[in-house]
Write an enzyme that holds these catalytic residues in place. Structure first.
Site: not given
Length: 525
Positions: A184, A241-242, A245-246, A265, A302
């Site tokens: 994606k 990502g955030s 989102g995760g 992560e 991160c």
């Protein structure tokens, strides 16, 4: 090469949809060349079905064949030359040196996982030989190894357009394990994703890999990612990502008729503990090192040190003043897209609205595009205020750190006990610090995936012993890593073979050990 904006459905290009995605240059706000078409449900389904067919073939390819494929992808990525570098710079605002370095890391990861796949010992081969005359019951011949899990969905990350995206660590480790991949693309850098996907597809064709071994779909809406995660042929997900989102992807995967693992992560404030003797002996050096780590890449790591813990003292006040001066004098950084900048501003505002939180410094510098300009900042509070507001635990993704001052060692230990999970935790200490505060590391081990002494958390070495993960919400599975060769185990599952004749066993489990892999035999290596 001209950008076509289409989805890669196996070896075919496809544009069934009508939703257009355009990339924007975060440095100047200009819309970049290329109309990228969001994938339809049908295109996603076709990609997943092709991935299943490809997996059935690819899973039985030898480690050498998979290694050759991974090395060919790295070669093809390098062959893209300056075109890839220039497009990635335009889509992210990251400087040329950073993009070239990240391209090197990306290809290095591909080659490293090629070595792992070719050598083969990662499968963790275990053999317990039969003892037919054992009393009171015979012992059967039992053998165990890890095998590829199935087609994997990989979500590209916004802040690492190469190393955590189309041919990044998730893709490399999944392909090394024997899985097919449906990618994606991140909508902030669709042109970069297209170029790298074209390299991966070209490599697959040259290496005679089955169609569907790699596909890539574009998507701006949440429906694209949701459809991909829900597809029954997808057996695992890789995401960087955030936290929102995760967590959304994790919840979708868990609610499927067949739940699947999500290796996400996510967020981390990466606390840094600066102990008294280190502060006394290395104050200026630590202030400089912290400033550089906070501002590196506009704070878009991160592992950014977003939380700093100090003991109350005159020296701590002097250090805070030095750090404030450094950050106030720092230039504004360009964030990779405007939504990350708005998120940074929102989280900063939320912190400052909390009782007892003080803004100590914020750079007044700006850039040509205020919509992506992130000013470094420093704010502070006491432990007493911090423990009364759980919102202060939240990560601020950007170039800032949040100082918490503690009265004594007991408050420091209480703070650690209340921490959420983090990717890293750092201790700056000298001399008697580790004797006087010896329990800190024992407590921090429960809260972070990587512990660091007298260095800074930004920068993640790609190697066999790296752990890039941590207790929730740093990641959704603290037993795994998204960086380093141990990442291959995320995309494999153990299979046990009982009473198999030698001719039917995988080579890794044969007594003759034709591949020369490390085997545990009757409990001993």
């Amino acid at each position: 090469m001209a950008l076509h904006g289409q989805n890669f459905v196996g070896y075919s290009l496809s544009t069934e949809g009508s939703q257009v995605i355009n990339a924007e240059n975060p440095v100047n706000g200009e819309t970049l060349e290329g109309n990228f078409i969001e994938a339809t449900e049908n295109e996603i389904n076709k990609s997943c079905e092709l991935a299943k067919k490809a997996f059935d073939i690819y899973r039985n390819k030898s480690g050498k064949e998979r290694a050759a494929f991974l090395r060919k992808i790295a070669e093809k990525v390098m062959d893209l030359g300056d075109e890839l570098v220039e497009r990635a710079m335009a889509e992210t605002g990251l400087p040329e040196a950073r993009i070239r370095g990240e391209r090197g890391r990306t290809c290095g990861q591909l080659n490293l996982f090629a070595d792992v796949a070719e050598e083969g010992s990662w499968v963790n081969a275990r053999i317990d030989r039969a003892i037919p005359d054992r009393e009171p019951l015979p012992k059967p011949d039992v053998r165990y190894m890890e095998r590829a899990l199935g087609p994997v969905a990989v979500f590209g990350a916004s802040n690492f357009p190469l190393a955590f995206s189309t041919a990044g660590g998730d893709t490399a480790s999944a392909l090394a394990a024997g899985c097919s991949v449906v990618l994606k693309a991140h909508p902030a850098h669709p042109g970069t994703a297209e170029l790298v996907a074209s390299a991966a597809i070209a490599a697959a064709k040259e290496c005679d890999m089955p169609e569907g071994i790699v596909s890539m779909v574009h998507g701006l809406s949440h429906e694209v990612g949701g459809t991909l995660v829900k597809h029954p042929e997808i057996k695992a997900v890789g995401f960087t990502g955030s936290i929102p989102g995760g967590r959304a992807i994790f919840d979708i995967a868990a609610s499927r008729p067949e739940p699947i693992p999500v290796y996400a992560e996510m967020g981390s404030s990466n606390p840094v503990f600066i102990l008294p003797e280190a502060l006394n002996t290395r104050m200026d050096d630590i202030a400089t090192g912290m400033s550089g780590s906070i501002c590196l890449g506009a704070g878009q790591f991160c592992t950014n040190p977003g939380m700093t813990i100090l003991l109350e003292s005159a020296e701590s006040e002097e250090f805070i003043s030095k750090l404030a001066d450094n950050l106030a004098a720092s230039p504004a950084g360009t964030m990779v897209h405007s939504s990350i900048k708005s998120g940074y501003d929102k989280e900063l505002s939320a912190k400052l609205e909390a009782a007892g939180v003080e803004l100590v410094a914020r750079s007044s510098a700006t850039t040509d595009n205020p919509a992506t300009a992130a000013q470094p900042a420093l704010f502070r509070t006491t432990f007493a205020n911090y423990k009364e507001n759980s919102e202060l635990n939240k990560e601020v993704f950007g170039p800032c750190t949040f100082v918490v001052t503690c009265k004594d060692k007991n408050e420091v230990e209480e703070l650690i006990e209340g921490l959420e999970g983090h990717l890293t935790s750092t201790v700056q200490g000298d001399g008697q610090d580790f004797e006087n505060y010896g329990n800190l590391l024992n407590l921090l081990e429960k809260k972070a995936g990587r512990l660091i002494i007298n260095q800074y958390p930004t920068g993640v070495e790609v190697c066999a012993s790296m752990l890039h993960g941590g207790p929730y919400p740093a990641s959704t599975d603290s037993r795994t890593t998204s960086v380093g060769t141990a990442a291959i185990h995320r995309y494999a599952r153990p299979v046990c073979y009982q009473n198999f004749p030698q001719s039917l066993l995988p080579d890794e489990l044969k007594d003759s050990n034709p591949l020369g892999v490390r085997q545990m035999i009757d409990g001993k290596y």
